[in-house]
Design an enzyme around this catalytic site. Structure first.
Site, PDB file in Angstrom:
ATOM      1  N   HIS A 153       0.919  -1.168  -0.192  1.00 51.40           N
ATOM      2  CA  HIS A 153       0.007   0.096   0.062  1.00 51.40           C
ATOM      3  C   HIS A 153       0.947   1.226  -0.131  1.00 51.40           C
ATOM      4  CE1 HIS A 153      -3.431  -2.464   0.844  1.00 51.40           C
ATOM      5  NE2 HIS A 153      -2.858  -2.898   1.657  1.00 51.40           N
TER       6      HIS A 153
ATOM      7  N   CYS B  85      -0.554   2.388  -4.247  1.00 49.47           N
ATOM      8  CA  CYS B  85      -1.216   3.580  -4.514  1.00 49.47           C
ATOM      9  C   CYS B  85      -0.370   4.972  -4.543  1.00 49.47           C
ATOM     10  CB  CYS B  85      -2.090   3.822  -3.497  1.00 49.47           C
ATOM     11  SG  CYS B  85      -3.683   2.316  -3.536  1.00 49.47           S
TER      12      CYS B  85
END
Length: 427
Positions: A146, A187
């Site tokens: 992430h 991300c």
């Protein structure tokens, strides 16, 4: 005879990765999955697959360092114990993967030490292996996890762009590589590299600085996503590529063309993209049989990474037939939705207290800010995770950190004011 044959094969492996000519570059690789938990299955699957790519092209384990939590292969949720796959009906990518650093050893601090070849700093931790590269060596790093504005995640902490930049600059100054290639799956991964350029460093990222990367290949049997779009695209390309002729640029174009969910970007020294894959991902020849699967027509079923936990619950709901089980899943969906709304509410309240009028809307909007107030941003992000919503349990919270990045850039807002607001709203 069999022993002799195995010895010859071993010599071929060694010769391919460690040239007889000491002036020829040696391959070094660092592969990192920065998450834990069954619903994050895909990150460790990505990294295990990347190991197979490099291993099958002759890079020996002595020159590959793997960091992953290692809670997937033998997880109680795994209906194929001891096996990890990275695409539908795929072969096992877990077999043979080195367990250099696992569990709580997978930290930003250890990553930076391993990357910079700090052998004494890693003494007594995991395998102790580090990237011992020199001025004639090529380094390849692949990271899957992430991310948020100017940061990427680890199981219980975050690595900030400024700390990664410092480490890479140190390596450059100390002649720790001839050329360096970094593939980043996260991300907002573009935000980690869009603000600096280091000679002989080439980077591709799964997404632009202000957008999500995407998970893909939901497996009904396992109940989780098997991979990430950018990651499976580069590895599926490498599985079938001719490393002697295919360039980094050709692979980049293939990844960008086939990743229509986010904008795959490249940064750094772009002259490097004329080099072949074999200069970074292994020699030009495959030493083992590789399962090459044509997945061009296989639906990705891609979802933004922050939405994966909710998407998994919806898959479970559609598959559930027992009314009692459906009600339990519905309750989890409601609870997760409420938690996500609460995260946004806390940040909205904080911004509204500290700013007035149009400034509130400006700070709450995703505008691709470049962090300059690092003390405020680092402290606020960590406090938000510790005091409000632990990132380890709430990946969605990371997708909102752009708000803190925006807020910290306001000169009229101090770090103490932000933390005080969290104390008030995160009881």
């Amino acid at each position: 005879m069999k022993v002799l044959l195995l010895g010859l094969i071993s010599l071929v492996y060694s010769a391919s990765a460690v040239p007889v000519n000491e002036n020829e570059p040696v391959h070094w690789a660092l592969l990192v999955a920065g998450s834990s938990g069954w619903y994050n299955y895909r990150h460790q699957a990505d990294v295990c697959h990347s190991y197979q790519v490099l291993h099958n092209h002759g890079i020996p384990d002595s020159h590959i360092v793997v960091m992953m939590y290692d809670d997937i292969a033998h997880n109680k949720e795994n209906k194929m114990p001891g096996i990890i796959i990275n695409h539908p009906n795929g072969s096992d990518v877990y077999a043979g993967v080195p367990k250099d650093y696992t569990g709580e050893d997978v930290t930003p601090e250890n990553f930076l030490k391993v990357l910079q070849g700090d052998k004494s700093g890693m003494a007594g931790i995991g395998s102790g292996k580090v990237i011992e590269s020199g001025p004639n060596d090529n380094v390849f790093v692949y990271f899957s996890d992430h991310g948020a504005t100017d940061l990427i995640g680890f199981p219980s902490a975050e690595l900030m762009e400024t700390d990664l930049k410092q480490a890479l600059e140190n390596m450059s100054k100390q002649d720790k590589f001839k050329k360096f290639v970094f593939y980043l799956e996260a991300c907002e991964s573009g935000s980690m590299f869009n603000n600096f350029k280091i000679k002989d460093l080439y980077v591709t990222t799964a997404s632009a600085p202000d957008e999500s990367s995407y998970a893909c290949y939901f497996d009904e049997k396992l109940g989780t996503y098997l991979g990430d779009v950018y990651s499976v695209r580069w590895m599926e390309d490498s599985d079938k590529a001719n490393f002697n002729t295919e360039t980094l640029l050709k692979q980049f174009k293939a990844i960008r063309r086939e990743t229509n969910t986010s904008h795959v970007e490249k940064y750094g020294d772009l002259s490097i993209d004329r080099d072949t894959l074999g200069e970074y991902q292994g020699s030009g020849s495959k030493f083992n049989n590789v399962q090459v699967v044509d997945l061009a027509d296989k639906p990705l079923g891609a979802v933004p990474s922050p939405e994966v936990p909710m998407a998994i619950l919806h898959h479970q709901l559609m598959a559930a037939k027992d009314p009692r089980q459906r009600n339990e899943i519905l309750q989890k969906i409601v609870q997760l939705g409420q938690a996500q709304q609460k995260m946004m509410s806390v940040l909205q309240s904080t911004v509204s207290i500290l700013l007035d009028g149009d400034l509130v809307d400006k700070v709450m909007s995703r505008q691709g800010v470049q962090v300059t107030n690092w003390d405020c941003y680092k402290t606020s992000v960590r406090y938000f995770s510790d005091r409000c919503f632990p990132f380890r349990e709430n990946d969605f919270a990371l997708s909102l950190m752009y708000i803190l990045a925006n807020l910290c850039e306001r000169q009229e807002v101090s770090t103490d004011m932000i933390l005080s607001s969290f104390d008030k709203h995160c009881k």
